[in-house]
Design a protein around this motif. Structure first.
Motif, short mmCIF file in Angstrom:
data_model
loop_
_atom_site.label_atom_id
_atom_site.label_comp_id
_atom_site.label_asym_id
_atom_site.label_seq_id
_atom_site.Cartn_x
_atom_site.Cartn_y
_atom_site.Cartn_z
N LEU A 7 1.37 -1.03 0.03
CA LEU A 7 -0.29 0.06 -0.07
C LEU A 7 0.76 1.23 -0.04
O LEU A 7 0.12 2.03 -0.37
CB LEU A 7 -1.26 -0.15 1.27
N ALA A 8 2.22 0.99 0.43
CA ALA A 8 3.15 2.33 0.75
C ALA A 8 4.51 2.12 0.37
O ALA A 8 4.85 1.34 0.19
CB ALA A 8 2.71 3.03 1.97
N ARG A 27 1.46 6.92 0.49
CA ARG A 27 0.60 5.50 -0.20
C ARG A 27 0.70 5.47 -1.52
O ARG A 27 1.19 6.64 -1.71
CB ARG A 27 -0.77 6.12 -0.13
N LYS A 63 -5.94 3.39 -3.78
CA LYS A 63 -7.27 3.95 -2.56
C LYS A 63 -8.42 3.07 -3.67
O LYS A 63 -9.37 2.73 -4.38
CB LYS A 63 -7.96 5.27 -3.12
N LEU A 90 -5.37 2.31 4.73
CA LEU A 90 -5.17 3.41 4.09
C LEU A 90 -5.06 4.80 4.03
O LEU A 90 -4.12 5.74 3.54
CB LEU A 90 -6.44 2.88 2.98
N PHE A 132 -3.48 7.06 6.77
CA PHE A 132 -2.76 7.18 7.59
C PHE A 132 -3.13 8.25 8.28
O PHE A 132 -2.01 7.82 9.79
CB PHE A 132 -1.52 8.63 6.66
N ARG A 156 -2.40 10.63 2.91
CA ARG A 156 -1.64 9.79 2.14
C ARG A 156 -0.30 10.16 2.99
O ARG A 156 0.72 9.73 2.05
CB ARG A 156 -2.04 10.40 0.67
#
Length: 542
Positions: free
Chosen positions: A142-143, A160, A165, A209, A211, A246
């Motif tokens: 995801l990041a 991210r 998303k 997702l 943060f 993000r």
């Protein structure tokens, strides 16, 4: 008018593009996963609709698990995360698949830095940092994570992945539509788990997702340890002014990887003490604070130069309500005391077992598990989970997401801590923590308070019974005047009062053992029923 037409046209084009993207994504997912669906169906019935089940070797399952893992990796972040979640769900997938899915944790390649610039520029300002190293130090599904400098401080910046998303939301819509089809072919024993797992997974991945949520969890966990005066744990500080949904900017805290035993010893740290500190930190978070770090793999745990435990990456973190904390403690105590009924009660309270499940059958299975474990020389956390979930597969049994995180913490922690101390006993450490922090006594007090409440309610109910009984017997006496004599009715009444007097005497004895202050009240109830019994007996005499 022209403007309204233009807006409608743009809306139509947008909806059409969504439908096309959805359809193309669905086709790709089906193309990758449908062959595995056919294989699993053939395992149940060789010719899909008829035939005997197939018995395959472990090597065949290992090969299939690797291919399924590669398919998940190819499908991208959503399915990588599904694989990671399934690796901790022994109630859904066999152990051989769970073991293979664990490797998805470190299988995601890093992406180019230029893809990360828009999130940094739009959310926090690309030039907010004094310095920013474009080479990622870590990457996940995801990041990605980078080093930088902010206002003179060394920081770590988690960014991210772009478009992630939208992709995940599309995949979640597809999964929601596929779940009913999966339910049609899934074994009945899995349907209770699958019915809840889709919603559980959706919540987990959307939370990860966000943060801003991760920053809140970090701040709360950090504040909890600080309020305790606990200086053996370090949670990196969050820089709120350069963080967003993000982007997450944290203090850089240097430390030695927790499983790097040689370097730990060279730096003067005792690996056995480190193991105890890590375990106690998790017990404190889960059982005392109620908010805990849920991803204890070796890359997320370190030891700083002062010997403190450093936690990284709080994307997978959980929260316990007080009721859940009590249930977990009670479940452990019930297991220690071999109280099968207590274990079942707590499994239901935690949402792991359907309340309508056959208690006698579940109890029999749990007794077999306990007997099997008692006959073993060594019993570890992972073995207990495997035994219990393996034998409860035939029942409506699932692992709720918060409990899933606890199992994940226990399983991974046990493996990590035994690298530090090969003799480390996770369950013994838990028992020591519960005893030293008063959980044993607290659980006993709660049980006594529960008994007191139930007995109080029963006692007050008994106080109201004479009036109710009098009315009921009078009504029945009126109805039966043509077929029964008065002495018979009076005899029934005196017998009823005798039974109530005896019951209230037993209840009072139990209540006094829990709360002595209620002894006079209980004695009063007994005397009332004895008086009514004597009066009714006199009325019975000719």
């Amino acid at each position: 008018m022209v403007q309204h037409v233009s807006i409608r046209e743009r809306r139509k084009k947008f909806i059409l593009s969504l439908m096309v993207r959805f359809s193309l994504r669905l086709l790709r997912i089906l193309r990758k996963l449908f062959p595995f669906v056919i294989l699993f169906l053939r395992d149940r019935r060789r010719y899909l609709l008829f035939g005997h089940s197939r018995s395959l070797s472990r090597e065949t399952h290992e090969l299939r698990a690797r291919r399924l893992r590669d398919a998940m990796l190819d499908l991208g972040p959503t399915f990588v995360k599904i694989g990671q979640v399934l690796s901790t769900r022994p109630d859904v997938v066999p152990q051989v698949y769970a073991e293979e899915f664990v490797t998805l944790q470190d299988a995601v390649p890093t992406g180019p830095y230029r893809e990360m610039i828009p999130a940094l520029a739009d959310d926090v300002g690309y030039h907010s940092y004094d310095d920013f190293d474009p080479e990622p130090i870590a990457g996940g599904s995801l990041a990605q994570v980078y080093r930088g400098t902010y206002q003179g401080d060394q920081v770590v910046v988690k960014v991210r992945r772009p478009g992630i998303k939208d992709l995940i939301e599309t995949d979640l819509r597809i999964i929601r539509r596929l779940i009913p089809l999966v339910m049609l072919v899934a074994p009945e024993r899995l349907q209770f788990s699958l019915r809840n797992m889709a919603d559980d997974f959706e919540r987990i991945i959307l939370e990860e997702l966000d943060f801003e949520r991760e920053a809140r969890m970090m701040n709360e966990i950090r504040a909890n340890f600080e309020s305790d005066g606990n200086e053996s744990v370090v949670i990196p500080r969050v820089y709120q002014d350069v963080s967003s949904e993000r982007v997450l900017t944290m203090a850089y805290v240097e430390g030695t990887k927790v499983t790097d035993v040689d370097n730990l010893e060279a730096e003067g740290h005792d690996p056995e003490r480190v193991a105890r500190d890590v375990a106690n930190a998790y017990f404190t978070m889960g059982l005392e604070h109620g908010v805990y770090h849920g991803d204890p793999h070796p890359g997320n745990l370190a030891v700083d130069e002062e010997g403190r435990i450093v936690f990284y990456d709080f994307g997978m973190s959980g929260r316990f309500t007080p009721a859940m904390q009590n249930s977990v403690v009670n479940l452990y105590l019930a297991a220690v005391n071999r109280n099968v009924d207590g274990i079942i009660d707590e499994l239901i309270a935690l949402g792991a077992l359907d309340p309508d499940a056959n208690r006698a059958a579940v109890g029999h299975v749990l007794e077999l598990v306990i007997e099997d474990l008692e006959g073993s020389e060594t019993v570890d956390w992972q073995r207990i989970i495997s035994e219990v979930t393996g034998m409860l597969h035939e029942f409506p049994f699932r692992i709720p997401p918060d409990i899933m995180l606890v199992l994940r913490v226990g399983s991974i922690s046990e493996g990590v801590l035994r690298q530090l101390d090969p003799e480390f006993d996770f369950l013994a450490a838990a028992q020591t923590f519960l005893r030293e922090h008063g959980f044993m006594e607290r659980a006993a007090r709660m049980k006594l308070a529960e008994m007191r409440g139930e007995l109080e309610a029963s006692l007050w109910a008994l106080l109201r019974l004479p009036t109710k009984l009098e009315r009921e017997l009078d009504a029945r006496e009126t109805e039966r005047t043509r077929t029964a004599t008065r002495p018979q009715q009076q005899g029934s009444r005196s017998l009823g009062y005798a039974i109530l007097a005896a019951a209230s005497l037993i209840g009072t004895a139990l209540l006094v053992s829990v709360e002595p202050t209620y002894s006079l009240l209980g004695l009063g109830v007994v005397l009332v029923f004895l008086y009514l019994f004597v009066r009714s007996s006199r009325d019975d005499s000719p």
